[in-house]
Scaffold this active site. Structure first.
Site, PDB file in Angstrom:
ATOM      1  CG  HIS A  59     -60.744 108.052 -40.468  1.00 24.03           C
ATOM      2  ND1 HIS A  59     -60.225 107.438 -39.348  1.00 24.03           N
ATOM      3  CD2 HIS A  59     -61.297 107.057 -41.200  1.00 24.03           C
ATOM      4  CE1 HIS A  59     -60.458 106.139 -39.400  1.00 24.03           C
ATOM      5  NE2 HIS A  59     -61.125 105.890 -40.530  1.00 24.03           N
ATOM      6  CG  HIS A 196     -58.769  99.307 -36.171  1.00 26.71           C
ATOM      7  ND1 HIS A 196     -60.012  98.726 -36.043  1.00 26.71           N
ATOM      8  CD2 HIS A 196     -58.942 100.400 -36.938  1.00 26.71           C
ATOM      9  CE1 HIS A 196     -60.894  99.440 -36.728  1.00 26.71           C
ATOM     10  NE2 HIS A 196     -60.278 100.468 -37.272  1.00 26.71           N
ATOM     11  CG  HIS A 217     -61.650 105.214 -35.149  1.00 26.83           C
ATOM     12  ND1 HIS A 217     -61.032 104.243 -34.399  1.00 26.83           N
ATOM     13  CD2 HIS A 217     -61.800 104.687 -36.382  1.00 26.83           C
ATOM     14  CE1 HIS A 217     -60.812 103.184 -35.148  1.00 26.83           C
ATOM     15  NE2 HIS A 217     -61.274 103.432 -36.363  1.00 26.83           N
ATOM     16  CG  ASN A 220     -65.063 104.618 -31.343  1.00 26.75           C
ATOM     17  OD1 ASN A 220     -65.161 105.789 -31.662  1.00 26.75           O
ATOM     18  ND2 ASN A 220     -65.980 104.003 -30.621  1.00 26.75           N
ATOM     19  CB  ALA A 221     -61.111 100.068 -32.871  1.00 27.57           C
ATOM     20  CG  HIS A 252     -68.568 105.724 -33.920  1.00 26.91           C
ATOM     21  ND1 HIS A 252     -69.502 105.934 -34.911  1.00 26.91           N
ATOM     22  CD2 HIS A 252     -67.792 104.688 -34.357  1.00 26.91           C
ATOM     23  CE1 HIS A 252     -69.308 105.073 -35.900  1.00 26.91           C
ATOM     24  NE2 HIS A 252     -68.276 104.304 -35.585  1.00 26.91           N
ATOM     25  CG  ASP A 275     -64.459 105.746 -39.566  1.00 26.44           C
ATOM     26  OD1 ASP A 275     -63.985 105.399 -40.673  1.00 26.44           O
ATOM     27  OD2 ASP A 275     -64.556 104.957 -38.602  1.00 26.44           O
ATOM     28  CG  LEU A 308     -70.815 101.163 -33.901  1.00 23.56           C
ATOM     29  CD1 LEU A 308     -70.311 102.247 -32.948  1.00 23.56           C
ATOM     30  CD2 LEU A 308     -72.112 101.608 -34.554  1.00 23.56           C
TER      31      LEU A 308
END
Length: 384
Positions: A59, A196, A217, A220-221, A252, A275, A308
């Site tokens: 990633h 996401h 990730h 996160n998200a 993160h 990322d 971020l």
């Protein structure tokens, strides 16, 4: 090439003082120093340092001023030649949520680079990570919500055809997907990855039998763990079928969240990523990510909303942090930085470990993961 006097980490054991001989792009011989062959010319003395399989970053958006979405051959070469300094020998060229035309153009450029330009001595693009546009507007992060699309097989086929089947991993929101989408990805050999996403626990669990196996990730998200309303994070903790990508940049994720994930998931189910975006390796300032302005201050990047915007972390920095945050052994660091990704991306036949017949992708590091030398398919890509 002959690498001598190295502490070599194999799949099942460590050679305390050993050698590795390569021919062209492959490992052809290895063993203890007392059995090392004589070779004139290209000899690298590891001087007792650790010899690990090269890092695999599944990633990464860009580095050193370049981004995969630029669809620029010089920029792609820039990234591939920049990454060996951090120990990365293989990676997935990762895209962003933009228009169908922009994503398609980027995919075409990446395929062209893979076919014509990506040579030994450079980090190798082993596939494409399509991060978006199949995501949730509720968790766009630094992606552009104007270009979010519903995950359908028709849209996927558009990108698949342009990529000539090089897409290895897709980040998408399962709760937004059309029926059969996850199964369809697996039928094409693509790793389905929830990210996401506003999926709750059950929505994630329901897609595991269909092939969902990765969490983009992790933490996160995505919908977090909650004691009454379990989310995607809860599913990630409980289900070993789900690999967890971790951005271990110290920004993160809190160090203790990294440690908790490592201990709960187990080392075989964690994959370290960067990322990283184009500002990696560059001074503080304003940069572009997916058409949005990003401000870099130190190791932190944010868009105007405060979200971020990827990272500027190097893989050696990520692996070093993982060691400090968790106390992981060198053998475990090999897994989270190379072996696990290679297995998950189904390239373990030639990447992810040191073995005869595999690609000569090697990184020589000290005990604190400072990179001394990186070898990409039998050619030195970086030497300190």
């Amino acid at each position: 090439m002959l690498i001598i006097n190295g502490k070599i980490y194999l799949e099942d054991r460590v050679i305390e003082n050993g050698f590795i001989r390569t021919e062209e792009d492959r490992i052809v011989e290895l063993g203890m120093m007392e059995n090392a062959p004589k070779l004139e010319g290209d000899v690298i003395d590891a001087k007792g340092l650790n010899v690990l399989p090269g890092f695999i970053d599944q990633h990464i958006h860009g580095a050193n001023g370049a981004d995969h979405m630029d669809a620029d051959q010089a920029g792609l070469l820039n990234i591939a030649t920049f990454l060996p300094k951090e120990g990365t020998t293989s990676y997935l060229a990762t895209t962003m949520t933009q228009s169908i035309e922009a994503v398609s153009t980027a995919l075409g450029a990446i395929v062209e680079f893979m076919d014509d330009t990506n040579k030994p001595g450079q980090a190798e693009i082993v596939g494409i990570h399509l991060e978006g546009p199949f995501i949730s507007k509720k968790h766009v992060g630094a992606q552009n919500p104007a270009f979010v699309l519903k995950p359908t097989t028709e849209y996927f086929d558009t990108f698949w055809n342009v990529s000539k089947g090089r897409i290895k991993l897709i980040t998408y929101a399962p709760e937004e997907a059309a029926p059969g989408f996850t199964d369809y990805l697996r039928s094409k050999g693509v790793v389905p990855s929830a990210g996401h996403t506003d999926s709750n626990y059950q929505q994630i669990i329901d897609e595991i039998p269909n092939g969902l196996s990765n969490l983009t990730h992790f933490h996160n998200a995505m919908k977090p763990h909650h004691h009454r309303e379990p989310g995607a994070v809860t599913a990630g903790f409980l289900r070993p079928e789900l690999k967890a990508e971790l951005i271990v940049d110290g920004i993160h994720l809190h160090p203790d969240v990294v440690k908790a994930t490592y201990e709960i998931k187990g080392v075989d189910n964690v994959i370290a990523i960067t990322d990283a975006m184009r500002a990696k390796g560059l001074p503080d300032g304003k940069y572009d990510l997916g058409g949005q302005e990003v401000i870099k201050v130190g190791k932190e990047c944010r868009i105007a909303t405060g979200s971020l915007a990827g990272s500027v972390a190097e893989m050696d920095f990520v692996v070093r942090n993982f060691k400090h945050f968790t106390g992981a052994s060198m053998r475990d660091l090999v897994k989270i930085s190379s072996e696990n990704a290679a297995k998950h991306l189904e390239i373990f036949g030639r990447k992810g470990s040191i073995a005869i017949g595999k690609d000569a992708d090697l990184v020589i590091v000290d005990n604190d993961i400072n990179v001394e030398t990186t070898i990409c398919r039998g050619v030195v890509g970086y030497q300190k």
